[in-house]
Design an enzyme around this catalytic site. Structure first.
Site, mmCIF file in Angstrom:
data_model
loop_
_atom_site.group_PDB
_atom_site.id
_atom_site.type_symbol
_atom_site.label_atom_id
_atom_site.label_comp_id
_atom_site.label_asym_id
_atom_site.label_seq_id
_atom_site.Cartn_x
_atom_site.Cartn_y
_atom_site.Cartn_z
ATOM 1 N N GLY A 31 62.091 23.623 12.760
ATOM 2 C CA GLY A 31 62.268 23.915 14.186
ATOM 3 C C GLY A 31 62.483 25.390 14.458
ATOM 4 O O GLY A 31 62.214 26.237 13.608
ATOM 5 N N GLY A 36 54.144 31.907 14.212
ATOM 6 C CA GLY A 36 53.739 31.562 12.841
ATOM 7 C C GLY A 36 53.592 30.054 12.679
ATOM 8 O O GLY A 36 52.622 29.566 12.075
ATOM 9 N N HIS A 37 54.548 29.292 13.227
ATOM 10 C CA HIS A 37 54.444 27.819 13.158
ATOM 11 C C HIS A 37 53.260 27.332 13.984
ATOM 12 O O HIS A 37 52.543 26.414 13.577
ATOM 13 C CB HIS A 37 55.714 27.164 13.702
ATOM 14 C CG HIS A 37 56.951 27.458 12.934
ATOM 15 N ND1 HIS A 37 57.922 28.329 13.375
ATOM 16 C CD2 HIS A 37 57.396 26.992 11.736
ATOM 17 C CE1 HIS A 37 58.912 28.372 12.502
ATOM 18 N NE2 HIS A 37 58.614 27.585 11.498
ATOM 19 N N VAL A 178 52.165 35.429 9.856
ATOM 20 C CA VAL A 178 51.969 36.046 11.174
ATOM 21 C C VAL A 178 53.042 37.123 11.338
ATOM 22 O O VAL A 178 54.211 36.894 11.030
ATOM 23 C CB VAL A 178 52.070 34.993 12.302
ATOM 24 C CG1 VAL A 178 51.926 35.648 13.672
ATOM 25 C CG2 VAL A 178 51.000 33.913 12.110
ATOM 26 N N LEU A 186 57.101 37.178 11.094
ATOM 27 C CA LEU A 186 57.844 36.317 12.016
ATOM 28 C C LEU A 186 58.679 35.328 11.205
ATOM 29 O O LEU A 186 58.218 34.777 10.215
ATOM 30 C CB LEU A 186 56.887 35.566 12.945
ATOM 31 C CG LEU A 186 56.029 36.412 13.883
ATOM 32 C CD1 LEU A 186 55.392 35.527 14.962
ATOM 33 C CD2 LEU A 186 56.809 37.542 14.544
ATOM 34 N N ARG A 189 64.812 33.480 11.377
ATOM 35 C CA ARG A 189 66.028 34.268 11.127
ATOM 36 C C ARG A 189 65.986 35.645 11.796
ATOM 37 O O ARG A 189 67.020 36.300 11.907
ATOM 38 C CB ARG A 189 66.283 34.391 9.628
ATOM 39 C CG ARG A 189 66.647 33.030 9.025
ATOM 40 C CD ARG A 189 67.140 33.107 7.595
ATOM 41 N NE ARG A 189 67.759 31.840 7.204
ATOM 42 C CZ ARG A 189 67.164 30.887 6.491
ATOM 43 N NH1 ARG A 189 65.927 31.043 6.085
ATOM 44 N NH2 ARG A 189 67.798 29.778 6.197
#
Ligand code: PAF
Length: 286
Positions: A31, A36-37, A178, A186, A189
Site C-alpha cells: 500500500g 512506481g506501483h 520509477v 520513488l 518511505r
C-alpha cells in the site's frame, strides 16, 4: 474494481475470471502506492486479462525496531490509483486472515544464497518474511504472472529463486525503477523525509551513477569506488548501511572480469533507510 478482504472471496473472484478464460496477473504491495506501483499494475494490465493487486503490511518482514506501526495506511487513495492503473480485483486481508494461527508457529520459506548479505544482513529475518508472505499470496491468487519493482533488486532475486526452487508455474517480471525528476527512486518511505533530507536524497542515485561511469570507463578498483561514493553520501548527510558491487544474476561479490554488475546501496538519512541500485551490462563494451 472489487475490493475483497477474505481468501474465500479472493478465490471465488479469481476462479470466475479463470472460468472466463482469463490470464491472471498479480501485483503484491504493502500500500501507500505511488507512480512506481502504478507502473507495475499497468504492466500487469498489458500482460494479463485480469489484474489482482494486494495490499498487506506484512508484520513478518519487519524487524522489532522497524517502521511497522508507522508504515502509512492510505487505502482510499490506493484504491483510486489501482483503479486508474487497470486493476480488477484488490485483496486487502488483515493480519488474522493471513496468519490465523499467529506468526510464531507459521511455516516459513527461507531462500539461501541470494537472500544473504546486503539487506539480508542489515534486516535479519526480512527476506524470510517476504518469501513466506509472497508464497502464501501466490498460493491464494495462483496467478500466471506476477510483477515486482527492480528497486527492490535483492527481493526480486529472492522471489525468482523461490519460484524456481519450489516449481511454481508463475512468470516473474521485474519492472524498472520509477524515479523523481532529480533521480530519487520513488518509495513509500520518501514520505518520511523532511524538506532538507528530501533535497539531499538524490545524492544516493548520483553516487551510483558515478560508480557506473567509472566502471564503464575501465576502472576496476571497486573498493576505491565504493569508498569515494560513501564519502560523498556522508558529506550529504547520509549514514551508510552498505554499498556493494555484485554480479547481477547470482548477487555474489563482483570480480573485475564480470560483465553483468549491479551496484546496490542502503543508507540512512535521519531515521529513514533508503535503498537503490543500478544495474550495469558491460557486454556491449567488451
Ligand atoms: O515489496 C513489497 O512491497 C513487499 O515486500 C511485498 C513484496 C508486497 C511483500 O510483502
Amino acid at each position: 474494481m472489487n475490493t475483497v478482504k477474505t481468501i474465500r472471496e479472493l478465490r471465488a473472484a479469481v476462479a470466475q475470471a479463470r472460468a472466463e478464460g482469463k490470464q491472471i496477473g498479480f501485483v503484491p504491495t504493502m500500500g501507500n502506492l505511488h507512480a512506481g506501483h502504478a507502473a507495475l499494475v499497468e504492466k500487469a494490465a498489458q500482460r494479463a486479462d485480469f489484474v489482482v493487486a494486494s495490499i498487506f503490511v506484512n508484520p513478518l518482514q519487519f524487524g522489532p525496531n522497524e517502521d511497522l506501526d508507522k508504515y502509512p495506511r492510505t487505502l482510499a487513495a490506493d484504491q483510486q490509483k489501482l483503479l486508474e492503473a487497470g486493476c480488477h480485483l484488490l485483496f486487502t486481508p488483515d493480519v488474522e486472515e493471513m496468519y490465523p494461527n499467529g506468526m510464531a508457529g507459521q511455516t516459513r520459506i527461507s531462500v539461501p544464497g541470494v537472500s544473504e548479505g546486503l539487506c539480508g544482513a542489515s534486516r535479519p529475518g526480512h527476506f524470510e518474511g517476504v518469501a513466506t508472505v509472497v508464497t502464501k499470496l501466490f498460493n491464494m491468487v495462483q496467478p500466471d504472472l506476477a510483477i515486482f519493482g527492480q528497486k527492490d533488486f535483492q527481493q526480486l532475486a529472492v522471489i525468482r529463486a523461490l519460484v524456481r526452487d519450489l516449481n511454481m508455474p508463475i512468470q516473474i517480471i521485474g519492472e524498472p525503477t520509477v524515479r523523481a525528476e532529480d533521480g530519487l527512486a520513488l518509495s513509500s518511505r520518501n514520505g518520511y523525509l523532511s524538506a532538507e533530507q528530501r533535497s539531499a536524497a538524490p545524492v544516493l542515485y548520483r553516487s551510483l551513477q558515478e560508480i557506473a561511469s567509472a566502471i564503464r570507463a575501465g576502472e576496476r578498483d571497486f573498493a576505491r569506488l565504493v569508498n569515494a561514493a560513501q564519502q560523498q553520501q556522508v558529506a550529504a548527510g547520509f549514514r551508510p548501511d552498505y554499498l556493494e558491487i555484485r554480479e547481477s544474476n547470482s548477487l555474489r561479490p563482483a570480480t573485475p572480469e564480470d560483465r553483468h554488475l549491479v551496484i546496490l546501496v542502503a543508507a540512512f538519512i535521519g531515521n529513514t533507510r533508503l535503498i537503490d541500485n543500478l544495474a550495469l551490462d558491460l557486454e556491449a563494451t567488451r
